[in-house]
Scaffold this motif. Sequence first.
Motif, short mmCIF file in Angstrom:
data_model
loop_
_atom_site.label_atom_id
_atom_site.label_comp_id
_atom_site.label_asym_id
_atom_site.label_seq_id
_atom_site.Cartn_x
_atom_site.Cartn_y
_atom_site.Cartn_z
N ALA A 248 2.71 -0.19 -2.70
CA ALA A 248 2.53 1.25 -2.79
C ALA A 248 0.95 1.55 -2.43
N LEU A 249 0.71 2.57 -1.69
CA LEU A 249 -0.51 2.84 -1.18
C LEU A 249 -1.00 4.33 -1.75
N LEU A 250 -2.10 4.31 -2.39
CA LEU A 250 -2.44 5.73 -2.99
C LEU A 250 -3.83 6.26 -2.28
N ALA A 251 -4.30 5.39 -1.65
CA ALA A 251 -5.71 5.96 -0.77
C ALA A 251 -5.53 6.52 0.54
N GLY A 252 -6.33 7.30 0.88
CA GLY A 252 -6.42 8.17 2.43
C GLY A 252 -7.07 7.06 3.21
N ALA A 253 -7.02 7.32 4.29
CA ALA A 253 -7.72 6.55 5.47
C ALA A 253 -9.04 6.08 5.29
N GLN A 254 -9.81 7.02 4.66
CA GLN A 254 -11.14 6.60 4.37
C GLN A 254 -11.73 5.58 3.38
N ASP A 255 -10.64 5.41 2.66
CA ASP A 255 -10.83 4.35 1.41
C ASP A 255 -10.33 3.07 2.14
N PRO A 256 -11.31 2.14 1.80
CA PRO A 256 -11.03 0.78 2.35
C PRO A 256 -9.52 0.23 1.84
N ALA A 257 -9.06 0.73 0.69
CA ALA A 257 -7.80 0.32 0.22
C ALA A 257 -6.80 0.54 1.19
N ALA A 258 -7.00 1.44 2.05
CA ALA A 258 -5.93 1.92 2.99
C ALA A 258 -5.92 0.57 4.06
N ARG A 259 -6.83 0.14 4.74
CA ARG A 259 -6.95 -0.98 5.44
C ARG A 259 -6.60 -2.27 4.82
N SER A 260 -7.06 -2.30 3.53
CA SER A 260 -6.65 -3.59 2.85
C SER A 260 -4.94 -3.70 2.75
N ALA A 261 -4.23 -2.55 2.35
CA ALA A 261 -2.87 -2.38 2.15
C ALA A 261 -2.20 -2.73 3.36
N LEU A 262 -2.84 -2.39 4.49
CA LEU A 262 -2.05 -2.66 5.81
C LEU A 262 -2.29 -4.12 6.21
N GLU A 263 -3.36 -4.66 6.01
CA GLU A 263 -3.74 -6.23 6.10
C GLU A 263 -3.02 -6.84 5.51
N PHE A 264 -2.49 -6.53 4.31
CA PHE A 264 -1.95 -7.32 3.27
C PHE A 264 -0.34 -7.23 3.94
N SER A 265 0.23 -6.31 4.22
CA SER A 265 1.25 -6.07 4.50
C SER A 265 1.70 -6.77 5.97
N ARG A 266 0.82 -6.79 6.73
CA ARG A 266 0.74 -7.63 7.84
C ARG A 266 1.09 -9.12 7.49
#
Length: 129
Positions: free
Chosen positions: A6-24
């Motif tokens: 689950a991702l709760l953060a928008g594109a400007q939040d570093p969590a959105a990038r972290s979620a993508l990298e984790f998913s990869r």
Amino acid sequence: MKFAIALLAGAQDPAARSALEFSRAVLASGHSISRLFFYRDAVHLASSLGVQPQDESDLAAEWRDFIQHYELDAVVCIAAALRRGVLDDAEAKRWERANSNTAEPWVLSGLGQWVEAMQRADRAVTFGN
């Protein structure tokens, strides 16, 4: 191992990038993702109307390409999306709006999809707050 993410953060939040990298990394490690669930400000990633400056990465496009490439189940919380003006064709018609701003691979659905994903997965991981 199956992951529900689950991702709760928008594109400007570093969590959105972290979620993508984790998913990869999950997929690169031979695991699977049963569902990606976009909630709160993460629903903006499903909008096709965002435009990034040329010197910045387009995280929404990266998410879209990742989901399409791996044919992942990507659910956008419908309640959060409607509040933020993220509509697919059916919701635009239902609410008598002139346009929609999201399409495949995104699917608008309820929070129950996240509950179901957690039940099917071995691990549930959430990014953002």
